[in-house]
Motif scaffolding. Sequence first.
Motif, PDB file in Angstrom:
ATOM      1  N   GLU A  15     -40.088   3.280  10.427  1.00  0.00           N
ATOM      2  CA  GLU A  15     -40.470   3.660  11.661  1.00  0.00           C
ATOM      3  C   GLU A  15     -39.388   4.841  12.335  1.00  0.00           C
ATOM      4  O   GLU A  15     -38.139   4.326  12.147  1.00  0.00           O
ATOM      5  CB  GLU A  15     -40.796   2.720  12.745  1.00  0.00           C
ATOM      6  CG  GLU A  15     -42.029   1.707  12.585  1.00  0.00           C
ATOM      7  CD  GLU A  15     -42.355   1.008  13.707  1.00  0.00           C
ATOM      8  OE1 GLU A  15     -42.078   1.269  14.812  1.00  0.00           O
ATOM      9  OE2 GLU A  15     -43.118  -0.152  13.221  1.00  0.00           O
ATOM     10  N   ASP A  48     -37.736   6.382  15.195  1.00  0.00           N
ATOM     11  CA  ASP A  48     -37.396   6.656  16.733  1.00  0.00           C
ATOM     12  C   ASP A  48     -36.527   7.594  16.966  1.00  0.00           C
ATOM     13  O   ASP A  48     -36.200   8.385  16.193  1.00  0.00           O
ATOM     14  CB  ASP A  48     -36.974   5.163  17.361  1.00  0.00           C
ATOM     15  CG  ASP A  48     -35.725   4.931  16.469  1.00  0.00           C
ATOM     16  OD1 ASP A  48     -35.227   5.514  15.552  1.00  0.00           O
ATOM     17  OD2 ASP A  48     -35.015   3.587  16.829  1.00  0.00           O
ATOM     18  N   THR A  78     -34.872   9.996  14.101  1.00  0.00           N
ATOM     19  CA  THR A  78     -35.242  11.573  14.056  1.00  0.00           C
ATOM     20  C   THR A  78     -34.144  12.445  14.416  1.00  0.00           C
ATOM     21  O   THR A  78     -34.257  13.682  13.433  1.00  0.00           O
ATOM     22  CB  THR A  78     -36.604  11.637  15.010  1.00  0.00           C
ATOM     23  OG1 THR A  78     -37.565  10.518  14.673  1.00  0.00           O
ATOM     24  CG2 THR A  78     -37.183  12.855  15.007  1.00  0.00           C
TER      25      THR A  78
END
Length: 62
Positions: free
Chosen positions: A2, A4, A8
């Motif tokens: 994932e 976040d 990023t």
Amino acid sequence: MEFDLPKTAAVFAALIALGVVGTTPMMGTGTVLMMVLPSMVVFGLVVLALGVKHGEYRATRR
């Protein structure tokens, strides 16, 4: 994995740094810092924004 904001931002900065370091031997440092770096950052931000919006669209349409 994932993504976040910190992940990023780190990947974005690493890609920009890799691009700048890769083009510096071919061009002068001044040219890279004044022309290549800003254009890479702007293009990267536009592509990132489009990618996020497309991901939001895909997530809500299924």
